[in-house]
Scaffold this motif. Structure first.
Motif, PDB file in Angstrom:
ATOM      1  N   ARG A  78       2.683   6.616   3.280  1.00  0.00           N
ATOM      2  CA  ARG A  78       1.923   5.376   3.131  1.00  0.00           C
ATOM      3  C   ARG A  78       2.487   4.331   4.086  1.00  0.00           C
ATOM      4  O   ARG A  78       3.660   4.342   4.406  1.00  0.00           O
ATOM      5  CB  ARG A  78       2.019   4.861   1.704  1.00  0.00           C
ATOM      6  CG  ARG A  78       1.486   5.837   0.680  1.00  0.00           C
ATOM      7  CD  ARG A  78       1.254   5.134  -0.642  1.00  0.00           C
ATOM      8  NE  ARG A  78       0.960   6.053  -1.713  1.00  0.00           N
ATOM      9  CZ  ARG A  78      -0.185   6.666  -1.909  1.00  0.00           C
ATOM     10  NH1 ARG A  78      -1.179   6.471  -1.089  1.00  0.00           N
ATOM     11  NH2 ARG A  78      -0.361   7.480  -2.928  1.00  0.00           N
ATOM     12  N   LYS A  79       1.637   3.430   4.485  1.00  0.00           N
ATOM     13  CA  LYS A  79       2.047   2.293   5.311  1.00  0.00           C
ATOM     14  C   LYS A  79       1.941   1.057   4.434  1.00  0.00           C
ATOM     15  O   LYS A  79       0.942   0.873   3.732  1.00  0.00           O
ATOM     16  CB  LYS A  79       1.130   2.144   6.530  1.00  0.00           C
ATOM     17  CG  LYS A  79       1.103   3.340   7.438  1.00  0.00           C
ATOM     18  CD  LYS A  79       2.341   3.396   8.264  1.00  0.00           C
ATOM     19  CE  LYS A  79       2.216   4.494   9.315  1.00  0.00           C
ATOM     20  NZ  LYS A  79       3.306   4.472  10.246  1.00  0.00           N
ATOM     21  N   ARG A  80       2.995   0.222   4.467  1.00  0.00           N
ATOM     22  CA  ARG A  80       2.980  -0.965   3.621  1.00  0.00           C
ATOM     23  C   ARG A  80       3.840  -2.070   4.223  1.00  0.00           C
ATOM     24  O   ARG A  80       4.770  -1.789   4.976  1.00  0.00           O
ATOM     25  CB  ARG A  80       3.456  -0.631   2.223  1.00  0.00           C
ATOM     26  CG  ARG A  80       4.898  -0.201   2.187  1.00  0.00           C
ATOM     27  CD  ARG A  80       5.382   0.039   0.762  1.00  0.00           C
ATOM     28  NE  ARG A  80       6.766   0.440   0.750  1.00  0.00           N
ATOM     29  CZ  ARG A  80       7.805  -0.387   0.800  1.00  0.00           C
ATOM     30  NH1 ARG A  80       7.617  -1.681   0.879  1.00  0.00           N
ATOM     31  NH2 ARG A  80       9.043   0.072   0.785  1.00  0.00           N
ATOM     32  N   PRO A  81       3.543  -3.312   3.864  1.00  0.00           N
ATOM     33  CA  PRO A  81       4.414  -4.411   4.284  1.00  0.00           C
ATOM     34  C   PRO A  81       5.613  -4.496   3.336  1.00  0.00           C
ATOM     35  O   PRO A  81       5.525  -4.106   2.170  1.00  0.00           O
ATOM     36  CB  PRO A  81       3.523  -5.644   4.150  1.00  0.00           C
ATOM     37  CG  PRO A  81       2.546  -5.273   3.094  1.00  0.00           C
ATOM     38  CD  PRO A  81       2.337  -3.788   3.208  1.00  0.00           C
ATOM     39  N   CYS A  82       6.731  -4.987   3.839  1.00  0.00           N
ATOM     40  CA  CYS A  82       7.919  -5.089   2.992  1.00  0.00           C
ATOM     41  C   CYS A  82       7.941  -6.381   2.185  1.00  0.00           C
ATOM     42  O   CYS A  82       8.654  -6.483   1.194  1.00  0.00           O
ATOM     43  CB  CYS A  82       9.191  -4.974   3.828  1.00  0.00           C
ATOM     44  SG  CYS A  82       9.449  -6.359   4.970  1.00  0.00           S
ATOM     45  N   CYS A 111       6.072  -6.641  10.009  1.00  0.00           N
ATOM     46  CA  CYS A 111       4.956  -6.134   9.211  1.00  0.00           C
ATOM     47  C   CYS A 111       4.129  -7.253   8.572  1.00  0.00           C
ATOM     48  O   CYS A 111       3.066  -6.996   8.006  1.00  0.00           O
ATOM     49  CB  CYS A 111       5.467  -5.196   8.119  1.00  0.00           C
ATOM     50  SG  CYS A 111       6.430  -6.024   6.834  1.00  0.00           S
ATOM     51  N   GLY A 113       0.399  -7.605   9.012  1.00  0.00           N
ATOM     52  CA  GLY A 113      -0.491  -6.621   8.402  1.00  0.00           C
ATOM     53  C   GLY A 113      -0.873  -5.480   9.328  1.00  0.00           C
ATOM     54  O   GLY A 113      -1.637  -4.597   8.951  1.00  0.00           O
ATOM     55  N   LEU A 168       2.945  -1.929   9.983  1.00  0.00           N
ATOM     56  CA  LEU A 168       3.500  -1.727   8.649  1.00  0.00           C
ATOM     57  C   LEU A 168       4.617  -0.694   8.657  1.00  0.00           C
ATOM     58  O   LEU A 168       4.743   0.123   9.565  1.00  0.00           O
ATOM     59  CB  LEU A 168       2.388  -1.289   7.694  1.00  0.00           C
ATOM     60  CG  LEU A 168       1.191  -2.245   7.597  1.00  0.00           C
ATOM     61  CD1 LEU A 168       0.115  -1.640   6.710  1.00  0.00           C
ATOM     62  CD2 LEU A 168       1.624  -3.602   7.089  1.00  0.00           C
ATOM     63  N   SER A 225       6.581   2.660   7.231  1.00  0.00           N
ATOM     64  CA  SER A 225       6.245   3.945   6.618  1.00  0.00           C
ATOM     65  C   SER A 225       7.015   4.083   5.314  1.00  0.00           C
ATOM     66  O   SER A 225       8.184   3.712   5.225  1.00  0.00           O
ATOM     67  CB  SER A 225       6.629   5.103   7.536  1.00  0.00           C
ATOM     68  OG  SER A 225       5.770   5.160   8.636  1.00  0.00           O
ATOM     69  N   HIS A 226       6.351   4.621   4.340  1.00  0.00           N
ATOM     70  CA  HIS A 226       6.922   4.801   3.012  1.00  0.00           C
ATOM     71  C   HIS A 226       6.563   6.221   2.576  1.00  0.00           C
ATOM     72  O   HIS A 226       5.377   6.554   2.481  1.00  0.00           O
ATOM     73  CB  HIS A 226       6.312   3.747   2.077  1.00  0.00           C
ATOM     74  CG  HIS A 226       6.864   3.720   0.710  1.00  0.00           C
ATOM     75  ND1 HIS A 226       8.143   3.300   0.435  1.00  0.00           N
ATOM     76  CD2 HIS A 226       6.312   4.059  -0.471  1.00  0.00           C
ATOM     77  CE1 HIS A 226       8.346   3.377  -0.871  1.00  0.00           C
ATOM     78  NE2 HIS A 226       7.251   3.850  -1.436  1.00  0.00           N
TER      79      HIS A 226
END
Length: 111
Positions: free
Chosen positions: A33-37, A44, A47, A50, A52-53
């Motif tokens: 998943r891609k997400r902001p911290c 990030c 937006g 991002l 990687s998670h």
């Protein structure tokens, strides 16, 4: 009864013996998943770039869970999840061969 040289019996035997190599398999799906911290000054925050998670998505006690995976374990975890896919494929093939054999024995009156 089929002879020991029967190709179906040989294939079934190979499939069953191969299951031992899959002992480290894991259930679920590997997800990136891609997400902001959440830090306002991070790259990030716009937006677009991002982080990687990595996770595996599994059922635990019948409920869906997402388990975080450290990046250094990603390759091993992917391999272990792929082992489960190979297990499922081998299991389906074994069942198919067993059904084919059962139906033949039933038709021949040996059941």
């Amino acid at each position: 009864m089929k002879s020991p040289g029967d190709p179906d019996l040989k294939l079934r035997g190979r499939l069953i013996r191969s299951l031992g190599t899959l002992r480290e398999m894991l259930p679920g799906s590997f997800v990136e998943r891609k997400r902001p911290c959440g830090r306002p000054n991070c790259h990030c925050a716009d937006g677009k770039n991002l982080h990687s998670h990595l996770q595996i998505s599994v059922l635990v006690d019948g409920k869906p869970k997402a388990l975080n995976i450290p990046a250094e374990l990603a390759v091993k975890v992917r391999e272990k999840i792929e082992m489960r896919r190979r297990f499922d494929s081998a299991s389906a093939a074994i069942c198919s061969l067993n059904l084919k054999r059962f139906l033949k024995e039933k038709q021949d009156g040996r059941v």
